[in-house]
Design an enzyme around this catalytic site. Sequence first.
Site, mmCIF file in Angstrom:
data_model
loop_
_atom_site.group_PDB
_atom_site.id
_atom_site.type_symbol
_atom_site.label_atom_id
_atom_site.label_comp_id
_atom_site.label_asym_id
_atom_site.label_seq_id
_atom_site.Cartn_x
_atom_site.Cartn_y
_atom_site.Cartn_z
ATOM 1 N N LYS A 1 26.301 38.369 35.166
ATOM 2 C CA LYS A 1 27.334 39.284 34.694
ATOM 3 C C LYS A 1 26.913 40.740 34.953
ATOM 4 O O LYS A 1 25.724 41.031 35.061
ATOM 5 C CB LYS A 1 27.439 39.057 33.178
ATOM 6 C CG LYS A 1 28.696 39.536 32.579
ATOM 7 C CD LYS A 1 28.818 39.074 31.147
ATOM 8 C CE LYS A 1 29.803 39.985 30.427
ATOM 9 N NZ LYS A 1 30.921 40.403 31.263
ATOM 10 N N ILE B 1 38.161 42.363 30.738
ATOM 11 C CA ILE B 1 36.969 42.394 29.882
ATOM 12 C C ILE B 1 36.412 43.811 29.826
ATOM 13 O O ILE B 1 35.977 44.287 28.765
ATOM 14 C CB ILE B 1 35.876 41.408 30.403
ATOM 15 C CG1 ILE B 1 36.429 39.994 30.566
ATOM 16 C CG2 ILE B 1 34.634 41.446 29.516
ATOM 17 C CD1 ILE B 1 36.817 39.268 29.307
ATOM 18 N N ASN C 1 28.682 46.505 42.037
ATOM 19 C CA ASN C 1 30.075 46.300 41.634
ATOM 20 C C ASN C 1 30.812 47.631 41.725
ATOM 21 O O ASN C 1 30.963 48.343 40.735
ATOM 22 C CB ASN C 1 30.139 45.718 40.224
ATOM 23 C CG ASN C 1 31.569 45.472 39.782
ATOM 24 O OD1 ASN C 1 32.512 45.693 40.537
ATOM 25 N ND2 ASN C 1 31.731 45.037 38.547
ATOM 26 N N CYS D 1 35.420 47.198 40.245
ATOM 27 C CA CYS D 1 36.012 46.618 39.034
ATOM 28 C C CYS D 1 37.322 47.319 38.705
ATOM 29 O O CYS D 1 37.337 48.535 38.522
ATOM 30 C CB CYS D 1 35.068 46.731 37.845
ATOM 31 S SG CYS D 1 35.794 45.971 36.380
ATOM 32 N N ILE E 1 36.393 38.684 47.407
ATOM 33 C CA ILE E 1 36.992 39.863 46.792
ATOM 34 C C ILE E 1 36.698 39.911 45.288
ATOM 35 O O ILE E 1 36.457 38.869 44.681
ATOM 36 C CB ILE E 1 38.529 39.904 46.995
ATOM 37 C CG1 ILE E 1 39.189 38.648 46.433
ATOM 38 C CG2 ILE E 1 38.865 40.093 48.432
ATOM 39 C CD1 ILE E 1 40.719 38.638 46.485
ATOM 40 N N THR F 1 38.649 41.074 41.655
ATOM 41 C CA THR F 1 39.971 40.621 41.206
ATOM 42 C C THR F 1 41.090 41.542 41.697
ATOM 43 O O THR F 1 40.869 42.705 42.027
ATOM 44 C CB THR F 1 40.003 40.536 39.673
ATOM 45 O OG1 THR F 1 39.555 41.790 39.155
ATOM 46 C CG2 THR F 1 39.120 39.429 39.152
ATOM 47 N N GLY G 1 34.081 31.517 40.879
ATOM 48 C CA GLY G 1 34.203 32.252 39.632
ATOM 49 C C GLY G 1 34.997 31.479 38.607
ATOM 50 O O GLY G 1 34.449 30.656 37.846
#
Length: 307
Positions: free
Chosen positions: A50, A76, A132, A135, A195, A197, A269
Amino acid sequence: MEITTVPELSVRIGSLTLRTPVTTGSGTFGFGSEVAEFVDLNKIGAVTVKATSREARAGNPPLRMVETPAGVLNAIGLQNGGIENYLAEKAPFLRRYSVPIIVNVPGENPEDFAYVVRRLTDSGAADAIELNISCPNVSHGLDFATDPRLTAEVVATCRRATHLPLIAKLSPNVADIRPIAKAAEEAGADGLSLINTVIGTSIDAKKRRFRLANITGGLSGPAIKPIALLHVYRAAQAVEIPIIGMGGIMTATDAVEFLLAGASAVAVGTASFVNPAVAIEISEGIAAYLKENGFATVGALVGAIEP
Ligand SMILES: Cc1cc2nc3c(=O)[nH]c(=O)nc-3n(C[C@H](O)[C@H](O)[C@H](O)COP(=O)(O)O)c2cc1C
């Protein structure tokens, strides 16, 4: 044609070797300890954990997850305990296994990313780092991967901070992924993940309200597979570095489609929420496909789509 030898499943991302071409999608497999009771972690190509940021993050207020037709919308917002918590409490558990660890790192600016990258490098608590930069669930512009210049800035700053393999995780929320993939490669990325999201929302007609407190969320699951396949195909045309393809992979056949499109490895995922052992089952399914179709290695399948 049937070959009798066992197909070679290992793949390389920079200096990292994965025993199988299947890893876990960040944020869908926790830090490994949550699922270790149900899954032999050593049979997964790598565990991608994570998001782990410089400081702890509380994430967005509830409601943060909604089911959609053939998918899940999540907001999240990168909830996590921060890098020091990861190093003290999460990494030691995973290090009891031989599986490579890929740590997913978000940040608010290039220096933020580089700080976490340095801590991970100095502590030996990661085998590779996934930046990341994509996001969609945070309100203050963390989506660096919608801009080639910002992508390059984050990757180049982190490149100077580590010798570990650096994987840039790209966003589907762009008209053309090729210049962004190229920018990440030129700035020193060893691989790309794509990818992340797909940005979306959900409305409750009865209550006349948005379902997610954050209004927007990131869509994952089978609904996004066609989008993911096209981005992987296009990115693979633009760069030489390996790609970890993801987005809606539920079965070995889905995974093979990503390999054919040009991915060197895949991540699962949302499917892990349904079946935590799915990454292992998909590896076995890829091996069976290779055997049945006369391929000796996973590499032989990569980009092998007929025009
Ligand atoms: C609940 C949830 C949390 C996620 N958290 C992260 C994250 O922390 N960092 C990240 O890069 N991607 C995160 N993702 C995105 C996944 O890693 C993956 O890129 C995306 O879900 C597409 O793959 P899938 O359709 O197989 O789920 C998250 C996805 C979900 C569903």
